[in-house]
Design an enzyme around this catalytic site. Structure first.
Site, PDB file in Angstrom:
ATOM      1  N   GLY A 157      39.544  21.045  34.970  1.00  0.00           N
ATOM      2  CA  GLY A 157      38.187  20.525  35.073  1.00  0.00           C
ATOM      3  C   GLY A 157      37.082  21.466  34.663  1.00  0.00           C
ATOM      4  O   GLY A 157      35.910  21.195  34.915  1.00  0.00           O
ATOM      5  N   TRP A 210      35.755  22.218  31.711  1.00  0.00           N
ATOM      6  CA  TRP A 210      34.776  21.659  30.772  1.00  0.00           C
ATOM      7  C   TRP A 210      33.935  20.571  31.431  1.00  0.00           C
ATOM      8  O   TRP A 210      32.721  20.533  31.253  1.00  0.00           O
ATOM      9  CB  TRP A 210      35.489  21.120  29.532  1.00  0.00           C
ATOM     10  CG  TRP A 210      35.780  22.189  28.524  1.00  0.00           C
ATOM     11  CD1 TRP A 210      35.797  23.539  28.744  1.00  0.00           C
ATOM     12  CD2 TRP A 210      36.090  22.006  27.142  1.00  0.00           C
ATOM     13  NE1 TRP A 210      36.098  24.204  27.588  1.00  0.00           N
ATOM     14  CE2 TRP A 210      36.289  23.288  26.593  1.00  0.00           C
ATOM     15  CE3 TRP A 210      36.230  20.894  26.333  1.00  0.00           C
ATOM     16  CZ2 TRP A 210      36.605  23.479  25.250  1.00  0.00           C
ATOM     17  CZ3 TRP A 210      36.552  21.077  24.988  1.00  0.00           C
ATOM     18  CH2 TRP A 210      36.742  22.353  24.452  1.00  0.00           C
ATOM     19  N   ASP A 247      43.788  13.478  31.596  1.00  0.00           N
ATOM     20  CA  ASP A 247      44.778  14.553  31.483  1.00  0.00           C
ATOM     21  C   ASP A 247      46.097  14.068  32.061  1.00  0.00           C
ATOM     22  O   ASP A 247      46.129  13.218  32.952  1.00  0.00           O
ATOM     23  CB  ASP A 247      44.332  15.817  32.212  1.00  0.00           C
ATOM     24  CG  ASP A 247      45.049  17.062  31.692  1.00  0.00           C
ATOM     25  OD1 ASP A 247      44.392  17.889  31.027  1.00  0.00           O
ATOM     26  OD2 ASP A 247      46.262  17.210  31.937  1.00  0.00           O
ATOM     27  N   ASP A 299      49.311  10.316  30.232  1.00  0.00           N
ATOM     28  CA  ASP A 299      49.633  10.957  28.956  1.00  0.00           C
ATOM     29  C   ASP A 299      48.827  10.291  27.843  1.00  0.00           C
ATOM     30  O   ASP A 299      49.026   9.105  27.539  1.00  0.00           O
ATOM     31  CB  ASP A 299      51.133  10.818  28.691  1.00  0.00           C
ATOM     32  CG  ASP A 299      51.601  11.640  27.501  1.00  0.00           C
ATOM     33  OD1 ASP A 299      50.758  11.987  26.640  1.00  0.00           O
ATOM     34  OD2 ASP A 299      52.800  11.941  27.424  1.00  0.00           O
ATOM     35  N   ASP A 309      40.285  19.724  24.782  1.00  0.00           N
ATOM     36  CA  ASP A 309      40.864  21.043  25.025  1.00  0.00           C
ATOM     37  C   ASP A 309      42.380  20.897  25.179  1.00  0.00           C
ATOM     38  O   ASP A 309      43.030  21.718  25.807  1.00  0.00           O
ATOM     39  CB  ASP A 309      40.237  21.657  26.283  1.00  0.00           C
ATOM     40  CG  ASP A 309      40.372  23.171  26.333  1.00  0.00           C
ATOM     41  OD1 ASP A 309      40.449  23.801  25.263  1.00  0.00           O
ATOM     42  OD2 ASP A 309      40.412  23.736  27.448  1.00  0.00           O
ATOM     43  N   LYS A 323      39.741  21.950  20.384  1.00  0.00           N
ATOM     44  CA  LYS A 323      40.535  23.176  20.272  1.00  0.00           C
ATOM     45  C   LYS A 323      41.678  22.939  19.289  1.00  0.00           C
ATOM     46  O   LYS A 323      42.406  21.962  19.401  1.00  0.00           O
ATOM     47  CB  LYS A 323      41.113  23.570  21.631  1.00  0.00           C
ATOM     48  CG  LYS A 323      42.046  24.778  21.558  1.00  0.00           C
ATOM     49  CD  LYS A 323      42.352  25.353  22.922  1.00  0.00           C
ATOM     50  CE  LYS A 323      43.240  24.463  23.752  1.00  0.00           C
ATOM     51  NZ  LYS A 323      43.496  25.063  25.082  1.00  0.00           N
TER      52      LYS A 323
END
Length: 209
Positions: free
Chosen positions: A63, A65, A83, A99, A124, A164
């Site tokens: 958490g 971000w 997530d 997922d 991310d 990312k």
């Protein structure tokens, strides 16, 4: 012998982790992860977040971000986060555990976004790393391609994307793909990103029609 090597490697990682100044600062500030500082550096240079925005956070746990973005978008803003791992609640964050590669999870995420477009998509996400680039890089590229697909579905015109990415096979093609969709694209390596890591952050602004 392999067990000894792995143990030595794990010990080095733990030593590096706990001596990391950003880890120490995160602990002092009560932050969920050192990733908070990476996004703060990106915000200082690229000004992605403004009050009242709606933001999608992919690969959100634990958490860091989302915790940062809440401070930037204020009470009228909204974050839809996803997530595979669980995440403790954050006020202002609508969290979906699942997922992202699963079509049903993707559908549920799109339903939470609703008909209105979002101003920022951020990712991310990273796969569980094996330490073998030939395995890890394709897995990572698959995730960032999915994140870009999410942009195509939900990101407003003029919106921003921060993702990312691990440098390696497929990186240049992915960067070209993003440049075709956004007016301004930068590759950032925040100071808070470990120097030996292959990770960089692509910051794309001004989604094209």
């Amino acid at each position: 012998m392999t067990g000894k090597k792995r143990s030595a490697s794990s010990s080095r990682w733990l030593q590096e982790h706990f001596s990391d100044k950003y880890v120490q600062q995160a602990q002092k500030k009560g932050l969920r992860s050192r990733a908070w500082f990476k996004l703060d550096e990106i915000q200082q240079s690229d000004k992605l977040f403004k009050p009242g925005m709606t933001v999608v956070d992919l690969g959100a746990a634990p958490g860091g971000w989302s915790q940062y973005v809440v401070t930037q978008i204020g009470g009228k803003g909204r974050i839809i986060a996803c997530d595979l791992l669980p995440m403790d609640p954050i006020v202002g964050v609508d969290f979906l555990q699942g997922d992202f590669r699963d079509e049903l999870v993707m559908k549920a995420l799109l339903e939470r976004v609703g008909d209105s477009k979002v101003q920022v998509v951020m990712s991310d996400m990273a796969p569980n790393m094996s330490g073998t680039p030939a395995v890890d890089i394709p897995r990572a590229m698959y995730l960032v391609e999915l994140a870009l697909e999410m942009c195509r579905d939900v990101l407003a015109l003029g919106g921003s994307f921060v993702v990312k990415v691990f440098q390696g096979e497929g990186f240049d093609e992915y960067l070209r793909e993003i440049r075709s969709l956004f007016t301004k694209v930068k590759v950032r390596k925040p100071d808070s990103s470990r120097a030996r890591s292959r990770e960089v952050y692509i910051v794309a602004t001004g989604r094209k029609p």
